[in-house]
Enzyme design. Structure first.
Site, mmCIF file in Angstrom:
data_model
loop_
_atom_site.group_PDB
_atom_site.id
_atom_site.type_symbol
_atom_site.label_atom_id
_atom_site.label_comp_id
_atom_site.label_asym_id
_atom_site.label_seq_id
_atom_site.Cartn_x
_atom_site.Cartn_y
_atom_site.Cartn_z
ATOM 1 N N GLU A 78 0.843 -1.205 0.000
ATOM 2 C CA GLU A 78 0.000 0.000 0.000
ATOM 3 C C GLU A 78 0.882 1.260 0.000
ATOM 4 O O GLU A 78 0.751 2.138 0.863
ATOM 5 C CB GLU A 78 -0.987 -0.016 1.176
ATOM 6 C CG GLU A 78 -1.952 -1.186 1.072
ATOM 7 C CD GLU A 78 -3.195 -1.115 1.953
ATOM 8 O OE1 GLU A 78 -3.295 -0.243 2.822
ATOM 9 O OE2 GLU A 78 -4.086 -1.964 1.754
ATOM 10 N N GLU A 117 -4.850 -8.807 -0.573
ATOM 11 C CA GLU A 117 -5.664 -8.539 0.622
ATOM 12 C C GLU A 117 -7.111 -8.439 0.181
ATOM 13 O O GLU A 117 -7.455 -7.573 -0.640
ATOM 14 C CB GLU A 117 -5.227 -7.245 1.328
ATOM 15 C CG GLU A 117 -3.893 -7.389 2.034
ATOM 16 C CD GLU A 117 -3.503 -6.187 2.873
ATOM 17 O OE1 GLU A 117 -4.386 -5.485 3.393
ATOM 18 O OE2 GLU A 117 -2.277 -5.942 2.985
HETATM 19 O O1 AHR Z 1 -5.130 -6.155 6.742
HETATM 20 C C1 AHR Z 1 -5.072 -5.017 7.534
HETATM 21 C C2 AHR Z 1 -4.441 -3.833 6.805
HETATM 22 O O2 AHR Z 1 -5.225 -3.487 5.721
HETATM 23 C C3 AHR Z 1 -3.086 -4.072 6.192
HETATM 24 O O3 AHR Z 1 -2.052 -3.938 7.095
HETATM 25 C C4 AHR Z 1 -3.008 -3.026 5.143
HETATM 26 O O4 AHR Z 1 -2.204 -3.402 4.047
HETATM 27 C C5 AHR Z 1 -4.454 -2.804 4.747
HETATM 28 O O5 AHR Z 1 -4.797 -1.473 4.765
#
Ligand code: AHR
Length: 489
Positions: free
Chosen positions: A175, A295
């Site tokens: 991110e 994710e």
């Molecule tokens: O999964 C939780 C968080 O969500 C992670 O650390 C981040 O990459 C995303 O914003």
């Protein structure tokens, strides 16, 4: 009850379903690593070299293909040398992203890579691009993967590991548009190129967009056009029940309306896969670069009374439907989607297992992964269903499905019904199929039902004998709020 007509053409092979689509993500966040995966050798909780025995067994049964670590946002604050050497001498740091708690670094590189070996999965390590240096990143990769003589391999051997580990994927930042450094796509791409130059590894994953940021994808693909140094480009998208990050909604107490709006938000993944895929096609029609959804999952408010920085939520039958929809979408787009990692493995967000002291429960999401695991490495084949829309003002198909054929010729159909009002009679034709027998398992429960520590088997798959196979005709009733997995031989 309506009838839905369906067609499956096993001779129309579409793409291979990479097993990594069924991947997981574990971050130093809340009780994911500490307490969830790792309790230390001296814990009274039964363990294998410090790893929880119950969790290890549950994950082995799922055949977890790949695990991403150490973050998440944590990755861009992580300095790997803090997590090697004698545990009692490791630096204690503050986990600034997640609750400001002490991170004692007792779970580091060795503990992670040994864990992957123990559960039999590939490793996906995210390097620190945001606050680390190129040298630090390059040395970490050398430490983990090199068999040459070098200061890093000497150090690894001194710390007890003679042979290098196998690390299949290396993430370059997480991110980077947000917690990983607030970068623009051009600035990130400059840094990516610099890092990749010094990191000798064939499985590099570039930090991709936040949800619908198509400009990010376009910039990265355009700037690497003709010479793709990346194996994959990541994508993050979370299902927020209310759509409002400030008040996301509860994981245990939600209305029918919220159930439906949550699922509609999950279906947005389809648009993201299509549009990012089309953007990538502009530069990479041969699909050399994989879209890596590293994710995904539902993100709700935390359970009352728990640390807001620990992201601990329950997991209900709604989560099972969410998992089914997403996995079906990843299968459907497996020509481009090469990996996906549910967030997260244990005790955080849409976890597959939850722990409390000595106790562990498998969540409804766990059972969906279990029912879908035969899709791994199978070939996606054509299927179509005459679907029904559940909402008037938002796209929400009642049914999601995917069909694959494995190496031995068995056909695997997974299908979910999101409706809370209606069962469907599925009338499926399978031309030129030649299957003789059908077996099936079903997961169904009222939509808010969770597996709790006192009632761990409230949502569990059961044998389903309602499938009729007669030559080229397959018929069954798909109950409301259910996920069904059918195998044809
Ligand atoms: O999964 C939780 C968080 O969500 C992670 O650390 C981040 O990459 C995303 O914003």
């Amino acid at each position: 009850m309506s009838q839905l007509k369906m067609t499956i053409d096993r001779t129309n092979e579409i793409s291979k379903i990479n097993k990594e689509i069924y991947g997981h993500f574990a971050e130093h966040l809340g009780r994911c690593i500490y307490g969830g995966i790792y309790v230390g050798e001296n814990s009274p909780i039964p363990n294998i070299n410090g790893y929880r025995k119950d969790v290890v067994e549950a994950l082995k049964a799922l055949k977890v293909p790949v695990l991403r670590w150490p973050g998440g946002c944590f990755a861009d604050t992580y300095h790997w040398m803090d997590g090697i050497g004698k545990p009692e001498e490791r630096r204690k740091i503050v986990n600034t992203n997640w609750g400001g708690v002490t991170e004692d670094n007792s779970f580091g590189t060795h503990e992670f890579l040994d864990f992957c070996e123990l559960i039999g999965c590939d490793a996906y390590v995210s390097l620190n691009l945001g606050s680390g240096t190129v040298r630090e990143a390059a040395e970490w990769v050398e430490y983990m993967t090199s068999s040459n003589v070098s200061p890093m391999t000497d150090l690894r051997k001194k710390n007890g590991r003679e042979e290098p580990w196998k690390v299949k994927y290396i993430g370059i930042g997480n991110e980077s548009w947000g917690c990983g450094g607030g970068m623009s796509p051009d600035y990130y791409m400059d840094l990516y190129k610099q890092f990749q130059q010094f990191i000798g590894h064939g499985g590099k994953i570039a930090c991709g967009p936040n949800a619908a940021d198509y400009n990010w994808t376009d910039t990265l693909m355009r700037r690497s056009y003709g010479y793709f140094q990346m194996k994959g480009l990541s994508l993050h998208y979370y299902t927020i029940p209310t759509g409002d990050w400030g008040k996301k909604g509860s994981s245990v107490d939600f209305s029918k309306d919220e159930y439906y709006s949550t699922l509609a938000n999950t279906w947005y993944m389809e648009e993201l896969l299509k549009r990012h895929g089309a953007t990538m096609d502009k530069y990479d029609i041969d699909k050399k670069v994989g879209l890596v959804v590293d994710e995904w999952g539902i993100w709700t408010d935390v359970i009352d009374g728990t640390n807001p920085g620990f992201l601990y939520q329950q997991n209900s039958m709604r989560d099972a439907i969410i998992a089914a929809i997403n996995l079906d979408l990843f299968n459907e787009h497996s020509d481009r989607v090469k990996m996906a990692n549910i967030a997260q493995m244990v005790n955080v967000l849409q976890a597959v297992v939850l722990t409390e002291g000595e106790r562990m429960v498998k969540t409804p999401t766990y059972h969906v992964f279990d029912m879908y695991k035969d899709h791994m490495e199978s070939t996606l084949v054509y299927s179509h269903i005459e679907n029904k829309q559940l909402l008037e003002n938002k796209y929400l198909p009642a049914v999601s499905q995917s069909v694959s054929v494995d190496e031995s010729g068995k056909l695997h159909l997974t299908i979910s019904n999101a409706s809370l009002e209606e069962d469907f009679d599925i009338d499926c034709v399978l031309p030129r199929s030649g299957f003789k027998s059908a077996t099936a398992r079903i997961l169904t429960a009222p939509y808010t039902t969770c597996n709790t520590f006192d009632n761990p088997e409230a949502v569990e798959p059961k044998a389903f004998d309602g499938v009729t196979l007669d030559g080229e005709s397959l018929k069954f009733t798909l109950p409301k709020c259910s996920v069904l997995a059918i195998e044809l031989c």
